[in-house]
Scaffold this motif. Sequence first.
Motif, PDB file in Angstrom:
ATOM      1  N   UNK A   1      65.625  73.174  32.341  1.00  0.00           N
ATOM      2  CA  UNK A   1      64.826  72.344  31.434  1.00  0.00           C
ATOM      3  C   UNK A   1      65.722  71.752  30.352  1.00  0.00           C
ATOM      4  N   UNK A   2      65.375  70.567  29.915  1.00  0.00           N
ATOM      5  CA  UNK A   2      66.075  69.981  28.776  1.00  0.00           C
ATOM      6  C   UNK A   2      65.092  69.136  27.987  1.00  0.00           C
ATOM      7  N   UNK A   3      65.062  69.366  26.684  1.00  0.00           N
ATOM      8  CA  UNK A   3      64.234  68.575  25.785  1.00  0.00           C
ATOM      9  C   UNK A   3      65.119  67.535  25.118  1.00  0.00           C
ATOM     10  N   UNK A   4      64.645  66.305  25.059  1.00  0.00           N
ATOM     11  CA  UNK A   4      65.392  65.239  24.405  1.00  0.00           C
ATOM     12  C   UNK A   4      64.423  64.311  23.681  1.00  0.00           C
ATOM     13  N   UNK A   5      64.995  63.401  22.917  1.00  0.00           N
ATOM     14  CA  UNK A   5      64.207  62.425  22.152  1.00  0.00           C
ATOM     15  C   UNK A   5      63.155  63.133  21.299  1.00  0.00           C
ATOM     16  N   UNK A   6      63.632  64.018  20.436  1.00  0.00           N
ATOM     17  CA  UNK A   6      62.778  64.800  19.527  1.00  0.00           C
ATOM     18  C   UNK A   6      61.751  65.634  20.287  1.00  0.00           C
ATOM     19  N   UNK A   7      62.154  66.184  21.406  1.00  0.00           N
ATOM     20  CA  UNK A   7      61.326  67.059  22.259  1.00  0.00           C
ATOM     21  C   UNK A   7      60.113  66.335  22.836  1.00  0.00           C
ATOM     22  N   UNK A   8      60.171  65.024  22.909  1.00  0.00           N
ATOM     23  CA  UNK A   8      59.067  64.263  23.504  1.00  0.00           C
ATOM     24  C   UNK A   8      59.340  63.926  24.960  1.00  0.00           C
ATOM     25  N   UNK A   9      60.603  64.066  25.389  1.00  0.00           N
ATOM     26  CA  UNK A   9      60.966  63.869  26.791  1.00  0.00           C
ATOM     27  C   UNK A   9      61.480  65.212  27.305  1.00  0.00           C
ATOM     28  N   UNK A  10      60.850  65.692  28.379  1.00  0.00           N
ATOM     29  CA  UNK A  10      61.254  66.980  28.954  1.00  0.00           C
ATOM     30  C   UNK A  10      61.707  66.728  30.388  1.00  0.00           C
TER      31      UNK A  10
ATOM     32  N   UNK B   1      62.599  51.948  38.111  1.00  0.00           N
ATOM     33  CA  UNK B   1      62.668  52.572  36.784  1.00  0.00           C
ATOM     34  C   UNK B   1      61.948  53.913  36.764  1.00  0.00           C
ATOM     35  N   UNK B   2      60.763  53.971  37.364  1.00  0.00           N
ATOM     36  CA  UNK B   2      59.996  55.216  37.390  1.00  0.00           C
ATOM     37  C   UNK B   2      60.719  56.315  38.166  1.00  0.00           C
ATOM     38  N   UNK B   3      61.480  55.931  39.176  1.00  0.00           N
ATOM     39  CA  UNK B   3      62.155  56.929  40.012  1.00  0.00           C
ATOM     40  C   UNK B   3      63.569  57.267  39.560  1.00  0.00           C
ATOM     41  N   UNK B   4      64.301  56.315  38.977  1.00  0.00           N
ATOM     42  CA  UNK B   4      65.729  56.537  38.787  1.00  0.00           C
ATOM     43  C   UNK B   4      66.247  56.374  37.367  1.00  0.00           C
ATOM     44  N   UNK B   5      65.441  56.012  36.397  1.00  0.00           N
ATOM     45  CA  UNK B   5      65.986  55.860  35.038  1.00  0.00           C
ATOM     46  C   UNK B   5      66.139  57.224  34.363  1.00  0.00           C
ATOM     47  N   UNK B   6      66.996  57.262  33.355  1.00  0.00           N
ATOM     48  CA  UNK B   6      67.332  58.502  32.661  1.00  0.00           C
ATOM     49  C   UNK B   6      67.269  58.302  31.153  1.00  0.00           C
ATOM     50  N   UNK B   7      66.994  59.366  30.399  1.00  0.00           N
ATOM     51  CA  UNK B   7      67.114  59.242  28.937  1.00  0.00           C
ATOM     52  C   UNK B   7      68.588  59.071  28.560  1.00  0.00           C
ATOM     53  N   UNK B   8      68.845  58.245  27.589  1.00  0.00           N
ATOM     54  CA  UNK B   8      70.227  58.033  27.122  1.00  0.00           C
ATOM     55  C   UNK B   8      70.657  59.280  26.364  1.00  0.00           C
ATOM     56  N   UNK B   9      71.785  59.837  26.764  1.00  0.00           N
ATOM     57  CA  UNK B   9      72.255  61.091  26.171  1.00  0.00           C
ATOM     58  C   UNK B   9      72.623  60.945  24.706  1.00  0.00           C
ATOM     59  N   UNK B  10      73.520  60.061  24.425  1.00  0.00           N
ATOM     60  CA  UNK B  10      73.992  59.895  23.042  1.00  0.00           C
ATOM     61  C   UNK B  10      73.718  58.489  22.596  1.00  0.00           C
ATOM     62  N   UNK B  11      73.021  58.362  21.480  1.00  0.00           N
ATOM     63  CA  UNK B  11      72.750  57.035  20.939  1.00  0.00           C
ATOM     64  C   UNK B  11      73.577  56.838  19.683  1.00  0.00           C
TER      65      UNK B  11
END
Length: 168
Positions: free
Chosen positions: A124-133, A63-73
Motif C-alpha cells: 500500500x502507498x498513500x500519496x497526495x495528502x492520503x487522498x490517493x491510495x 488514463x484510467x488503466x495506465x496513469x500514475x500519481x506523480x511522485x515528486x512535485x
Amino acid sequence: NLPLAADIDGRIFCCHGGIPRFSGGVDNRIQMLKNPKFPRLGSFSMFDNAPPEDIEWVRYATDLCWSDPKDRESISDRDNQHGFFQNSRGPGTLCFGTKAVDTFLRNNNFEYIFRAHQEKSDGLRLSKSARVVTIFSSSDYEGHRNGAGMLFVSHTGEIRLVIKKASS
C-alpha cells in the motif's frame, strides 16, 4: 467485459491506473464513463490503430488503466495548469499531480482515489495528502519480496488498511 472504474458509495473512485486527463472547461469525465455510447474496447494500447471517432474514448481508457500519481512535485510543477504530466512509462501515458487530484475530487464529490497498477514494497502507498491510495495485492511479485495490501471499507464508511508483510 470489465468496467474501467467503480464508485464506492459516492465517496471513493476506484480504477486500475488513475484519473483521466482534463484540459479545462466543463468536467464531464464521470459522465463520459457512464455514457452508453462508450465503446467496448477490445484493445486500446495504441492510439494509431483507433478510428478517429474513438480517439477520445481510447485516451480516457488509457488514463484510467495506465496513469500514475506523480511522485515528486517541484515548485515549477504547480504552474502546470491542470496538473497532468508526461509519464516515463511510455508515450500516451500520464502522471497526475496534486492539482489534478484536487480538481477531480472536488468536481466529482469524491473523497479518495483507490488505484492499483504499481508495485509497492508494503503493498500500500498513500500519496497526495492520503487522498490517493495505491493498492498492490500480489506479494512476492516477480520474486521482489514485496508485501501485499488490501483495503476494507465497512458499511459505516470506515476504511481499514490491511498489509501482508513480505516473506523473509
